[in-house]
Design an enzyme around this catalytic site. Structure first.
Site, PDB file in Angstrom:
ATOM      1  N   HIS A 198      -7.401   9.604  -1.845  1.00 12.56           N
ATOM      2  CA  HIS A 198      -6.825   9.495  -0.426  1.00 12.56           C
ATOM      3  C   HIS A 198      -7.513  10.438   0.598  1.00 12.56           C
ATOM      4  CE1 HIS A 198      -2.328   9.262   1.321  1.00 12.56           C
ATOM      5  NE2 HIS A 198      -3.433   8.778   2.450  1.00 12.56           N
ATOM      6  N   ASP A 228       0.793  -1.242   0.232  1.00 10.85           N
ATOM      7  CA  ASP A 228       0.233  -0.128  -0.045  1.00 10.85           C
ATOM      8  C   ASP A 228       0.911   1.061   0.108  1.00 10.85           C
ATOM      9  OD1 ASP A 228      -3.005   1.274   0.784  1.00 10.85           O
ATOM     10  OD2 ASP A 228      -1.371   2.148   2.014  1.00 10.85           O
ATOM     11  N   TYR A 275       3.134   9.849  -0.270  1.00  7.33           N
ATOM     12  CA  TYR A 275       4.390   9.144   0.437  1.00  7.33           C
ATOM     13  C   TYR A 275       5.621   9.215  -0.110  1.00  7.33           C
ATOM     14  CZ  TYR A 275       0.372   6.135   2.858  1.00  7.33           C
ATOM     15  OH  TYR A 275      -0.603   5.879   3.465  1.00  7.33           O
ATOM     16  N   LYS A 329      -2.943   5.863  -4.105  1.00  8.23           N
ATOM     17  CA  LYS A 329      -3.815   6.818  -3.901  1.00  8.23           C
ATOM     18  C   LYS A 329      -3.605   8.248  -4.435  1.00  8.23           C
ATOM     19  CE  LYS A 329      -3.804   4.719   0.777  1.00  8.23           C
ATOM     20  NZ  LYS A 329      -2.423   4.639   1.006  1.00  8.23           N
TER      21      LYS A 329
END
Ligand code: A2P
Length: 284
Positions: free
Chosen positions: A110, A44, A49, A78
């Site tokens: 997200h 994930d 990120y 996301k």
């Protein structure tokens, strides 16, 4: 690794590796190598990120080493909140490009609001709709095998249901014994969405909680295993994050024990409406 069948027939592993704050190619490579070796098949990530490119590169190197190919693994990413709305398609394509994938298994919105806008900004609903339509189109073109949302409330989900052509397959939210989101879970189960938990360990804070620790000791398990098992027994998928090989291993060993009803109740009784992450309830 056990899996769940999503509402469009796609199978998703119930345990995946969370990668928030897993940064830098060496760390990503070492973490994914360890996870693949311990049986993880689901990963994930997210645009925000800032590790999609490293994950894509590491998987290209590691899959052959573990005797696996792309279709053996499940990749979730996301849409970054900055890309919400008219830029959504470009944001989705950036994730595909960074991960260097022909398709992603699951793609989520997200956050229900657009980055830089106030929660109460009345343009947020239109943004969500534009993003969802862009994701539906990529879903139809085979770029995403399933689509869903993250950090949505029941209100956001109800709104989406009145507009969507493709129903969301997954809702990913913060969920742990201090934040038992019963209303959301019931809504997901009535509507056929799979609820997937993030921060099952309360960002690490819950592993030292005395009742969790006491229960874990009595079962000969670790606090993390007990917390993750508690979610799984409610039909909730989990994506614990760790870069530590021993923890990566223990976080996947969740299918050789069961919590008794009173143990489930003991953990659920810790509910205090505590959020360790973000609270989306103010986003209109
Ligand atoms: P680390 O990467 O050093 O293992 P959450 O998934 O709730 O956000 O929790 C992630 C945090 O919990 C990370 O700080 C991670 O640190 C820590 N963590 C992950 N697995 C375990 C475990 N089995 N036992 C204790 N802490 C863990």
């Amino acid at each position: 690794m056990q899996s769940v069948k999503l509402n469009n027939g796609v199978e998703m592993p119930l345990v995946g590796l969370g990668t928030f704050k897993v940064r830098g190619y060496e760390v990503v490579h070492q973490t994914l190598d360890s996870a693949l070796g311990h049986g993880y098949r689901s990963f994930d990530t997210a645009g925000v990120y800032q590790n999609e490119a490293d994950i894509g590169r590491a998987l290209k190197e590691l899959l052959p080493k573990h005797g696996l190919s792309r279709h053996d693994i499940f990749i979730t990413s996301k849409l970054a909140p900055r890309d919400h709305g008219p830029e959504a398609e470009a944001g989705c394509l950036r994730s595909l490009e960074a991960l260097d994938c022909e398709y992603l298994d699951l793609y989520l919105i997200h956050w229900p609001g657009k980055q830089g806008w106030k929660s109460e900004d009345p343009r947020n609903p239109e943004c969500r709709q534009q993003s969802w339509e862009a994701m539906e189109s990529l879903y139809r073109h085979g770029k995403f095998r399933a689509i869903g949302v993250s950090n949505y409330t029941v209100g956001h989900l109800q709104e989406l249901l009145t507009q969507c052509q493709v129903k969301p397959a997954v809702l990913q939210v913060e969920y742990h014994p201090r934040l038992v989101q019963s209303e959301l879970l019931a809504f997901c189960s009535e509507s056929g969405f799979h609820l997937q938990a993030y921060s099952s360990l309360g960002t690490g804070c819950l592993v030292t909680e005395p009742k969790v620790k006491g229960l874990a000791d009595s079962l000969g398990k670790t606090p993390a295993q007990v917390l993750l098992r508690w979610a799984l027994q409610q039909g909730i998928g989990v994506i614990p994050k760790s870069t530590n090989p021993e923890r990566i291993a223990q976080n996947a060993r969740l299918f050789d024990f069961r919590l008794a009803e009173e143990d489930m109740e003991l953990l659920s009784g810790l509910h205090s409406d505590t959020r360790y992450c973000w609270d989306p309830r103010a986003v209109v």
